[in-house]
Design a protein around this motif. Structure first.
Motif, short mmCIF file in Angstrom:
data_model
loop_
_atom_site.label_atom_id
_atom_site.label_comp_id
_atom_site.label_asym_id
_atom_site.label_seq_id
_atom_site.Cartn_x
_atom_site.Cartn_y
_atom_site.Cartn_z
N PRO A 68 0.82 -1.22 0.00
CA PRO A 68 0.00 0.00 0.00
C PRO A 68 0.85 1.27 0.00
O PRO A 68 1.98 1.27 0.49
CB PRO A 68 -0.79 -0.13 1.31
CG PRO A 68 0.09 -0.96 2.20
CD PRO A 68 0.76 -1.94 1.29
N GLN A 69 0.29 2.30 -0.56
CA GLN A 69 0.94 3.60 -0.53
C GLN A 69 0.54 4.33 0.77
O GLN A 69 -0.60 4.21 1.22
CB GLN A 69 0.53 4.46 -1.72
CG GLN A 69 1.06 3.97 -3.05
CD GLN A 69 2.57 4.16 -3.18
OE1 GLN A 69 3.18 4.94 -2.45
NE2 GLN A 69 3.17 3.44 -4.11
N PRO A 70 1.48 5.07 1.37
CA PRO A 70 1.09 5.85 2.55
C PRO A 70 0.14 6.97 2.16
O PRO A 70 0.15 7.44 1.02
CB PRO A 70 2.43 6.41 3.05
CG PRO A 70 3.28 6.47 1.81
CD PRO A 70 2.88 5.30 0.98
N ARG A 71 -0.68 7.38 3.09
CA ARG A 71 -1.49 8.55 2.86
C ARG A 71 -0.57 9.77 2.78
O ARG A 71 0.40 9.87 3.52
CB ARG A 71 -2.52 8.73 3.98
CG ARG A 71 -3.45 7.54 4.13
CD ARG A 71 -4.52 7.82 5.16
NE ARG A 71 -4.97 6.60 5.79
CZ ARG A 71 -6.00 6.52 6.63
NH1 ARG A 71 -6.68 7.62 6.94
NH2 ARG A 71 -6.34 5.37 7.16
N ARG A 72 -0.89 10.70 1.90
CA ARG A 72 -0.13 11.94 1.78
C ARG A 72 -0.87 13.02 2.55
O ARG A 72 -2.06 13.26 2.31
CB ARG A 72 0.02 12.36 0.32
CG ARG A 72 0.94 11.47 -0.51
CD ARG A 72 0.19 10.37 -1.22
NE ARG A 72 -0.89 10.88 -2.05
CZ ARG A 72 -0.76 11.24 -3.34
NH1 ARG A 72 0.40 11.11 -3.94
NH2 ARG A 72 -1.82 11.65 -4.04
N VAL A 73 -0.18 13.66 3.48
CA VAL A 73 -0.80 14.66 4.35
C VAL A 73 -0.10 16.01 4.13
O VAL A 73 1.13 16.08 4.17
CB VAL A 73 -0.71 14.26 5.83
CG1 VAL A 73 -1.34 15.33 6.72
CG2 VAL A 73 -1.37 12.90 6.06
N VAL A 74 -0.88 17.05 3.95
CA VAL A 74 -0.35 18.40 3.76
C VAL A 74 -0.92 19.31 4.84
O VAL A 74 -2.14 19.39 5.00
CB VAL A 74 -0.71 18.96 2.38
CG1 VAL A 74 -0.09 20.36 2.20
CG2 VAL A 74 -0.22 18.02 1.27
N LEU A 75 -0.05 19.99 5.58
CA LEU A 75 -0.49 21.03 6.50
C LEU A 75 -0.61 22.33 5.71
O LEU A 75 0.37 22.82 5.15
CB LEU A 75 0.51 21.21 7.65
CG LEU A 75 0.80 19.98 8.52
CD1 LEU A 75 1.63 20.39 9.72
CD2 LEU A 75 -0.48 19.29 8.96
N ASP A 76 -1.81 22.87 5.67
CA ASP A 76 -2.08 24.01 4.78
C ASP A 76 -3.12 24.90 5.45
O ASP A 76 -4.32 24.79 5.19
CB ASP A 76 -2.59 23.48 3.44
CG ASP A 76 -2.81 24.57 2.41
OD1 ASP A 76 -2.50 25.75 2.70
OD2 ASP A 76 -3.30 24.25 1.31
N SER A 77 -2.67 25.80 6.31
CA SER A 77 -3.60 26.58 7.13
C SER A 77 -4.55 27.42 6.28
O SER A 77 -5.71 27.63 6.66
CB SER A 77 -2.82 27.47 8.11
OG SER A 77 -1.96 28.35 7.41
N ARG A 78 -4.09 27.92 5.13
CA ARG A 78 -4.91 28.83 4.32
C ARG A 78 -5.37 28.22 3.00
O ARG A 78 -5.85 28.92 2.11
CB ARG A 78 -4.12 30.12 4.05
CG ARG A 78 -3.90 30.96 5.30
CD ARG A 78 -3.10 32.21 4.98
NE ARG A 78 -1.70 31.90 4.72
CZ ARG A 78 -0.87 32.67 4.00
NH1 ARG A 78 -1.34 33.77 3.44
NH2 ARG A 78 0.38 32.33 3.82
N LEU A 79 -5.25 26.91 2.87
CA LEU A 79 -5.68 26.20 1.65
C LEU A 79 -5.05 26.80 0.40
O LEU A 79 -5.73 27.16 -0.57
CB LEU A 79 -7.21 26.19 1.54
CG LEU A 79 -7.95 25.30 2.55
CD1 LEU A 79 -9.44 25.35 2.31
CD2 LEU A 79 -7.45 23.86 2.50
N ARG A 80 -3.72 26.85 0.42
CA ARG A 80 -2.97 27.38 -0.73
C ARG A 80 -2.51 26.29 -1.67
O ARG A 80 -1.84 26.56 -2.67
CB ARG A 80 -1.75 28.17 -0.23
CG ARG A 80 -2.09 29.44 0.52
CD ARG A 80 -0.85 30.24 0.85
NE ARG A 80 0.03 29.54 1.78
CZ ARG A 80 1.33 29.32 1.58
NH1 ARG A 80 1.91 29.70 0.46
NH2 ARG A 80 2.04 28.69 2.49
#
Length: 213
Positions: A68-80
């Motif tokens: 399986p592929q790991p989930r990709r997580v992005v921290l993006d406070s302002r949805l940029r």
């Protein structure tokens, strides 16, 4: 929830030149080990600035790999996060999560991205709140891959359990971008402290592994 911080730096702890050039600081043997580390984590986490600068895939790309592929997580406070980036464009095939302080929007959810809204800390995604939201979503082990301010926020909040540090035999100097950004530290005794577990040669690079003291 276990948190691993992966660093790929120069000898003087830089992850990019002053202009932002970072591919490739470490060699192919070190990068292959990073893919193996991704394969044993449930999620790989980066900040949105890393997505904007590098447009990474954050997938396991090893010969013959069928797991399986790991989930990709992005921290993006302002949805940029750019709608045309690889993470969004492949979200319908590989689970992709954006953790934000804003309300969700259709351009992300329609692409298959899961949007988790959490509280802010100094205008940014609170790292503890992000981990709690990920744990509630079924993520039990996450590896942080960038950038420097994300690394600083998790270290400053005392949330890092292990460090996987790949060091290349080059020096980028004071104007290079640091692997760990600024975080408040009033006394040396308060600094996050780790114990070295092992050192391995991987091609021309060194791989240092650390656990919590």
């Amino acid at each position: 929830m276990s948190v691993t911080l992966k660093l790929a730096t120069s000898l003087d702890g830089r992850i990019a030149t002053a202009s932002g050039e970072s591919r490739w600081i470490t060699g192919p043997a070190a990068r292959e080990e990073v893919h193996r580390l991704r394969a044993i984590h449930m999620a790989v986490l980066v900040g949105v600035d890393t997505v904007i600068a590098d447009d990474p895939e954050l997938t396991v790309r090893l010969p013959g790999y069928v797991g399986p592929q790991p989930r990709r997580v992005v921290l993006d406070s302002r949805l940029r996060i750019p709608p045309a980036c690889k993470l969004v464009e492949t979200a319908d095939r590989i689970p992709t999560i954006v953790v934000t302080t804003k309300d969700s929007n259709d351009r992300l959810t329609d692409a298959g991205v899961t949007v988790l809204q959490v509280e802010a800390s100094d205008g940014r995604v609170d790292p503890a709140a992000a981990l709690a939201a990920l744990e509630a979503a079924g993520v039990g082990a996450v590896m942080i891959e960038g950038g420097g301010q994300v690394a600083a926020s998790f270290l400053g909040a005392d949330l890092v359990d292990a460090v996987e540090w790949f060091r290349a035999p080059i020096v980028l100097g004071d104007e290079g971008r640091p692997a760990v950004g600024a975080f408040p530290l009033k006394a040396l005794a308060a600094a996050p402290r780790f114990r070295r577990l092992s050192i391995h040669e991987v091609g021309d690079d060194l791989w240092e592994r650390y656990g919590r003291s």
